[in-house]
Design a protein around this motif. Structure first.
Motif, short mmCIF file in Angstrom:
data_model
loop_
_atom_site.label_atom_id
_atom_site.label_comp_id
_atom_site.label_asym_id
_atom_site.label_seq_id
_atom_site.Cartn_x
_atom_site.Cartn_y
_atom_site.Cartn_z
N VAL A 180 2.65 13.19 11.03
CA VAL A 180 2.68 12.88 9.60
C VAL A 180 2.77 11.37 9.52
N ALA A 181 1.69 10.74 9.09
CA ALA A 181 1.61 9.27 9.09
C ALA A 181 1.34 8.79 7.68
N SER A 182 2.25 7.98 7.14
CA SER A 182 2.12 7.53 5.75
C SER A 182 2.01 6.02 5.67
N GLY A 183 1.37 5.55 4.58
CA GLY A 183 1.28 4.12 4.33
C GLY A 183 0.63 3.39 5.50
N PRO A 184 1.18 2.25 5.92
CA PRO A 184 0.60 1.49 7.04
C PRO A 184 0.52 2.30 8.32
N GLY A 185 1.43 3.27 8.48
CA GLY A 185 1.41 4.11 9.68
C GLY A 185 0.15 4.94 9.80
N SER A 186 -0.49 5.23 8.68
CA SER A 186 -1.71 6.03 8.73
C SER A 186 -2.87 5.26 9.37
N ALA A 187 -2.70 3.95 9.56
CA ALA A 187 -3.72 3.14 10.22
C ALA A 187 -3.63 3.24 11.74
N ILE A 188 -2.62 3.96 12.23
CA ILE A 188 -2.45 4.16 13.68
C ILE A 188 -2.81 5.61 13.98
N PRO A 189 -3.94 5.86 14.68
CA PRO A 189 -4.43 7.23 14.86
C PRO A 189 -3.40 8.22 15.38
N HIS A 190 -2.59 7.81 16.36
CA HIS A 190 -1.57 8.71 16.89
C HIS A 190 -0.18 8.15 16.60
#
Length: 343
Positions: A180-190
């Motif tokens: 579950v990747a949100s905000g800037p974290g969603s720019a990191i595939p894993h």
């Protein structure tokens, strides 16, 4: 599992194939355990060795294999001697260095990379049914908790609710660590799911899958929460179109690298080529990553019965990312979408 077909092809790689691999043992015997050794010979012998923790249960479940109680390496040595084998073939990517060296102490070891993978890539109707059920459970689980995906909940909290739902709907837990990747974290595939609170304006990637009957699902959905930047809305549209293109290109006989290239070129034509940083997809089955691989570096060709993911993504550092992933069955006429859009 096509045991007769495997018997026919073992002579191509030598006298026998031997594996310690848990996924390969399960594929060959239908029995799940943390320890076992399977031996299949060119003469049609099939043996499964396991220790006292599993032996009694194996006697109930394992069919068409001679069962041997493992008491140590000497047991395997005697078994191979009894089969009059001078060599065994192994997949080096499926064998630890320690076990490789131990085998070499008493028998010649021949490397046969990907031998069982070629069979596992083409799913039987039963395998397709199990994967389909794993997909259905995963989708039902996400739908049941989707109302929680709003500002204020943390990534880990949402992940926990989703995992709990897997069990509620009949799954056997996570197929892999749910992302579950949100905000800037969603720019990191894993991205490593964190305690970050989801905020208004976030893009949220949820990469999830469960296990059913030993087979997995692997799905990714991206959600736009609240007032998302216009560029991310544009990125979402591009990825959705790229993913639909990838699915439409699936067909038995198609070169995997050609599919990856076509989708990559489409994304590049929209100005986001440098932000698509992984391959287009991969096979799924007992494991989350199996043959074939939809990659520009792949020399594989799609076959009828492959079940693969199609998962293009665009990841813009500090802004966010979008990935959409579906599980698809490859046919001679095209493909069948196993997973479906979640609203």
């Amino acid at each position: 599992m096509r045991l007769e077909e495997i018997f026919q092809k073992v002579p191509v790689i030598g006298e026998a194939y031997l594996t310690f691999s848990q996924p390969e043992n399960f594929y060959l015997t239908g029995f799940r355990s943390t320890f076992g050794v399977t031996v299949v010979t060119a003469k049609g012998d099939a043996l499964f060795l396991t220790d006292g923790r599993y032996f009694e249960e194996a006697k109930k479940q394992v069919k068409n294999f001679k069962l041997v109680l493992w008491k140590g390496w000497e047991t395997l040595k005697e078994v191979l001697k009894g089969l009059s084998l001078e060599s065994v073939s192994v997949d080096p990517s499926r064998l630890s260095l320690a076990n490789y060296r131990k085998l070499q102490e008493f028998i010649q070891v021949v490397e046969a990379p990907g031998f069982i993978s070629q069979f596992r890539a083409r799913k039987t109707p039963r395998e397709i049914s199990l994967i389909t059920r794993a997909v259905q459970i995963a989708e039902l689980s996400l739908k049941s908790v989707l109302h929680l995906l709003k500002p204020g909940i943390t990534e880990l909290e949402f992940r926990r609710e989703l995992i709990n739902a897997f069990f509620k709907f009949g799954g056997e837990g996570e197929a892999f660590p749910t992302i579950v990747a949100s905000g800037p974290g969603s720019a990191i595939p894993h991205w490593q799911t964190s305690n970050r609170e989801i905020k208004d304006g976030d893009v949220v990637i949820v990469d999830f899958g469960t296990v059913y009957g030993g087979y997995v699902s692997d799905i990714t959905r991206t959600f736009l929460v609240g007032n998302v930047p216009s560029q991310m809305k544009e990125v979402y549209t591009v990825v959705k179109e790229a993913q639909e293109l990838g699915v439409s290109l699936l067909k038995a006989g198609k070169a995997c690298k050609e599919m990856d290239s076509a989708v990559r070129e489409f994304i590049a034509s929209k100005g986001y080529g440098e932000f698509f940083v992984h391959s287009l997809g991969h096979g799924i089955g007992i494991e989350v990553h199996e043959a074939p691989t939809l990659s520009i570096r792949s020399d594989q060709v799609l076959q009828e019965g492959n079940v693969v993911t199609v998962e293009p993504g665009i990841y813009i550092p500090e802004l966010g990312g979008v990935r959409i992933e579906d599980d698809c069955l490859v046919t001679v006429e095209g493909s069948f979408l196993i997973s479906h859009v979640i609203v």
